[in-house]
Scaffold this motif. Structure first.
Motif, PDB file in Angstrom:
ATOM      1  N   ASN A 123     -33.901  85.872  16.210  1.00  0.00           N
ATOM      2  CA  ASN A 123     -32.133  85.692  16.400  1.00  0.00           C
ATOM      3  C   ASN A 123     -31.579  86.622  15.623  1.00  0.00           C
ATOM      4  N   PHE A 124     -30.606  87.017  16.083  1.00  0.00           N
ATOM      5  CA  PHE A 124     -29.591  87.928  16.728  1.00  0.00           C
ATOM      6  C   PHE A 124     -27.949  87.883  16.349  1.00  0.00           C
ATOM      7  N   GLY A 125     -27.896  88.933  16.150  1.00  0.00           N
ATOM      8  CA  GLY A 125     -25.663  89.182  16.413  1.00  0.00           C
ATOM      9  C   GLY A 125     -26.262  88.396  14.344  1.00  0.00           C
ATOM     10  N   TYR A 126     -24.092  87.830  15.163  1.00  0.00           N
ATOM     11  CA  TYR A 126     -23.537  88.065  13.328  1.00  0.00           C
ATOM     12  C   TYR A 126     -24.302  87.401  12.524  1.00  0.00           C
ATOM     13  N   TYR A 127     -25.326  85.969  13.505  1.00  0.00           N
ATOM     14  CA  TYR A 127     -25.013  85.129  11.985  1.00  0.00           C
ATOM     15  C   TYR A 127     -27.647  85.124  12.047  1.00  0.00           C
ATOM     16  N   LYS A 128     -27.072  86.249  12.504  1.00  0.00           N
ATOM     17  CA  LYS A 128     -29.014  85.942  12.650  1.00  0.00           C
ATOM     18  C   LYS A 128     -29.164  85.595  11.835  1.00  0.00           C
ATOM     19  N   ASP A 129     -29.469  86.451  10.225  1.00  0.00           N
ATOM     20  CA  ASP A 129     -30.173  86.431   8.567  1.00  0.00           C
ATOM     21  C   ASP A 129     -29.902  84.338   8.526  1.00  0.00           C
ATOM     22  N   HIS A 130     -28.658  83.716   8.615  1.00  0.00           N
ATOM     23  CA  HIS A 130     -28.463  82.197   8.502  1.00  0.00           C
ATOM     24  C   HIS A 130     -29.439  81.635   8.885  1.00  0.00           C
ATOM     25  N   PRO A 131     -30.369  79.927   7.758  1.00  0.00           N
ATOM     26  CA  PRO A 131     -31.316  79.542   7.823  1.00  0.00           C
ATOM     27  C   PRO A 131     -30.882  78.514   8.479  1.00  0.00           C
ATOM     28  N   ASP A 132     -29.383  78.101   9.537  1.00  0.00           N
ATOM     29  CA  ASP A 132     -28.848  77.069   9.858  1.00  0.00           C
ATOM     30  C   ASP A 132     -28.953  77.884  11.618  1.00  0.00           C
ATOM     31  N   VAL A 133     -29.601  79.256  11.723  1.00  0.00           N
ATOM     32  CA  VAL A 133     -28.491  79.436  13.271  1.00  0.00           C
ATOM     33  C   VAL A 133     -29.982  79.479  14.133  1.00  0.00           C
ATOM     34  N   LEU A 134     -30.191  78.904  15.517  1.00  0.00           N
ATOM     35  CA  LEU A 134     -30.914  78.821  16.292  1.00  0.00           C
ATOM     36  C   LEU A 134     -30.818  79.316  17.525  1.00  0.00           C
ATOM     37  N   SER A 135     -31.010  80.888  17.824  1.00  0.00           N
ATOM     38  CA  SER A 135     -31.473  82.016  19.238  1.00  0.00           C
ATOM     39  C   SER A 135     -31.824  81.467  19.935  1.00  0.00           C
ATOM     40  N   TYR A 136     -31.211  81.687  21.830  1.00  0.00           N
ATOM     41  CA  TYR A 136     -31.817  81.042  22.787  1.00  0.00           C
ATOM     42  C   TYR A 136     -32.221  81.583  23.459  1.00  0.00           C
ATOM     43  N   GLY A 137     -32.509  82.553  24.648  1.00  0.00           N
ATOM     44  CA  GLY A 137     -32.359  82.684  26.026  1.00  0.00           C
ATOM     45  C   GLY A 137     -32.340  82.129  27.642  1.00  0.00           C
ATOM     46  N   LYS A 138     -32.159  82.530  28.262  1.00  0.00           N
ATOM     47  CA  LYS A 138     -32.912  82.184  29.347  1.00  0.00           C
ATOM     48  C   LYS A 138     -32.333  83.122  30.259  1.00  0.00           C
ATOM     49  N   SER A 139     -33.498  82.964  31.334  1.00  0.00           N
ATOM     50  CA  SER A 139     -32.943  84.729  32.364  1.00  0.00           C
ATOM     51  C   SER A 139     -32.620  83.728  33.289  1.00  0.00           C
ATOM     52  N   LEU A 140     -31.152  84.844  34.369  1.00  0.00           N
ATOM     53  CA  LEU A 140     -30.585  84.835  35.057  1.00  0.00           C
ATOM     54  C   LEU A 140     -30.661  85.352  36.507  1.00  0.00           C
ATOM     55  N   LEU A 141     -32.129  85.866  36.156  1.00  0.00           N
ATOM     56  CA  LEU A 141     -32.542  86.762  37.668  1.00  0.00           C
ATOM     57  C   LEU A 141     -33.722  85.932  37.941  1.00  0.00           C
ATOM     58  N   PRO A 142     -33.958  85.637  38.934  1.00  0.00           N
ATOM     59  CA  PRO A 142     -35.354  84.949  39.046  1.00  0.00           C
ATOM     60  C   PRO A 142     -37.077  86.591  38.878  1.00  0.00           C
ATOM     61  N   ASP A 143     -36.597  87.374  39.367  1.00  0.00           N
ATOM     62  CA  ASP A 143     -37.175  88.558  38.720  1.00  0.00           C
ATOM     63  C   ASP A 143     -37.664  88.663  37.511  1.00  0.00           C
ATOM     64  N   PHE A 144     -36.788  88.522  36.646  1.00  0.00           N
ATOM     65  CA  PHE A 144     -36.967  88.885  35.038  1.00  0.00           C
ATOM     66  C   PHE A 144     -37.741  87.381  34.480  1.00  0.00           C
ATOM     67  N   ALA A 145     -38.857  87.355  33.826  1.00  0.00           N
ATOM     68  CA  ALA A 145     -39.692  86.894  32.662  1.00  0.00           C
ATOM     69  C   ALA A 145     -39.004  86.705  31.010  1.00  0.00           C
TER      70      ALA A 145
END
Length: 158
Positions: free
Chosen positions: A135-157
């Motif tokens: 979790n990151f950002g403004y709501y990182k410490d809120h229990p109902d927040v879910l953070s996600y990520g996705k690579s946009l470049l094929p060479d970045f994992a």
């Protein structure tokens, strides 16, 4: 499905702000309060450090999505599809368009916060290749927040 045009707009345009207000009402119904208190300005979505897109059908704004730079990442904000446009693939098209915009600006990964009371958003993100991240950002410490990520470049994992 009617013709849908996706275009870049200024976040502070009145028509765009009406759609953002609809988004915040939807979040407020799900979570209470004002929906989302994350500090956001129009400059957050100005090139080269961001972009804000809308989908237009029959002259009406039916969806939105923006990104703002967060280091080497792009943070997805204000992803929303109107009630009447849901279930027709509009959100998936918006997500692909906003990823393209961030990738074209040199961002390596898209990150986002969503909430546990948005099962349709969670399903979209996971089906599009997003995985849980710290979790990151403004709501990182809120229990109902879910953070996600996705690579946009094929060479970045990341």
């Amino acid at each position: 499905m009617q013709d849908i045009k996706i275009k870049s707009v200024r976040f502070d345009e009145s028509e765009v702000q009406s759609l953002v207000a609809e988004n915040l009402r939807d979040l407020s119904e799900r979570y209470g309060g004002t929906g989302d208190d994350t500090p956001i300005t129009a400059d957050d979505f100005a090139a080269p450090n961001g972009d804000f897109l809308v989908a237009v059908a029959d002259g009406e704004l039916i969806a939105s999505a923006g990104w703002r730079r967060h280091g080497d990442d792009a943070e997805l904000k204000r992803m929303f599809t109107t009630q009447t446009a849901r279930g027709r693939g509009v959100a998936r098209r918006m997500l692909a368009a906003i990823e393209d915009s961030a990738r074209d600006a040199g961002c390596r990964r898209m990150i986002l916060e969503t909430g546990d009371r948005q099962p349709e958003a969670i399903a979209l993100y996971e089906s599009a290749g997003y995985v849980r991240v710290d979790n990151f950002g403004y709501y990182k410490d809120h229990p109902d927040v879910l953070s996600y990520g996705k690579s946009l470049l094929p060479d970045f994992a990341g």
